[in-house]
Scaffold this motif. Sequence first.
Motif, mmCIF file in Angstrom:
data_model
loop_
_atom_site.group_PDB
_atom_site.id
_atom_site.type_symbol
_atom_site.label_atom_id
_atom_site.label_comp_id
_atom_site.label_asym_id
_atom_site.label_seq_id
_atom_site.Cartn_x
_atom_site.Cartn_y
_atom_site.Cartn_z
ATOM 1 N N LEU A 94 0.815 -1.216 0.000
ATOM 2 C CA LEU A 94 0.000 0.000 0.000
ATOM 3 C C LEU A 94 0.850 1.268 0.000
ATOM 4 O O LEU A 94 0.370 2.333 -0.394
ATOM 5 N N LYS A 95 2.104 1.174 0.425
ATOM 6 C CA LYS A 95 2.990 2.343 0.407
ATOM 7 C C LYS A 95 3.305 2.790 -1.015
ATOM 8 O O LYS A 95 3.827 3.885 -1.219
ATOM 9 N N GLN A 96 2.994 1.930 -1.981
ATOM 10 C CA GLN A 96 3.219 2.270 -3.382
ATOM 11 C C GLN A 96 1.976 2.904 -4.022
ATOM 12 O O GLN A 96 1.973 3.205 -5.197
ATOM 13 N N TYR A 97 0.929 3.090 -3.219
ATOM 14 C CA TYR A 97 -0.341 3.560 -3.756
ATOM 15 C C TYR A 97 -0.749 4.915 -3.174
ATOM 16 O O TYR A 97 -0.287 5.321 -2.114
ATOM 17 N N GLU A 98 -1.642 5.569 -3.891
ATOM 18 C CA GLU A 98 -2.354 6.730 -3.378
ATOM 19 C C GLU A 98 -3.840 6.449 -3.519
ATOM 20 O O GLU A 98 -4.255 5.632 -4.347
ATOM 21 N N TRP A 99 -4.646 7.110 -2.708
ATOM 22 C CA TRP A 99 -6.075 6.840 -2.712
ATOM 23 C C TRP A 99 -6.832 8.049 -2.183
ATOM 24 O O TRP A 99 -6.241 9.022 -1.730
ATOM 25 N N VAL A 100 -8.141 7.973 -2.244
ATOM 26 C CA VAL A 100 -8.998 9.063 -1.763
ATOM 27 C C VAL A 100 -9.710 8.594 -0.493
ATOM 28 O O VAL A 100 -10.351 7.543 -0.479
#
Length: 236
Positions: A50-56
């Motif tokens: 998840l550290k490789q992702y961005e989200w809202v």
Amino acid sequence: MPTTMKFPFKSFIPTVLLLIYGTLALAQQPTAQEQVVALKASLAASQAILKQYEWVETTVVSLKGEEKSRQMNKCYHGADGKVQKIPLVTPPPAEKKRGLRGRIAESKKEELTDYMKAAVELVKQYVPPEEEKIQAAKDAGKLSITPMSGQRVRLTLADYVKPGDSLALELDLASHRPLEAKVNSYLDSKSDVVTLDVRFGVLENNATYASTVMLDAKAKNLNVNVENSGYRRNSH
């Protein structure tokens, strides 16, 4: 003449086989420590991905069923590993009332705002579950395991964050990932009961994340709903 009793051999075989398979199934059930180790490994693997992702992240606060605030943030992990948040929508400034009634209303609003902030901060203490706290509850003998149908098991951790609270995690035995969680906790005092209902989602690479978190503070008729969505590879 002595009578010969016929033994129901055909019906005996399935019974023996069921007993054998049942015993093997029990023997194959993972121990509490094995469950904890597998869960911690699953959570660690998901957090690394998840550290490789961005989200809202969308947070909606409601009082007595009426929406009071809605905040949308773009979230991602910074270089220090902590979640960074960038507001996507700036709420309009609240209109201030004048006079004594205005001051009283403003005071009540500030008190409620502080309570809302405390409720949102409480969510962070339980979601996502922390490996150290899970192990601490296990070592303190405050972990109980309840087998469930459909290859699921429930791990209940007592005194997870605060004395008298509990975190119940429902896990998939095949993947050891959490499917849902229920929290019984409180804010300032044990009479100020707060419950959390968490649903976990999974990305295409099997990383698990808290898709929805619903907080209910009955004493204040306050609800906080947090939704995490729109996951994509981090552009930072």
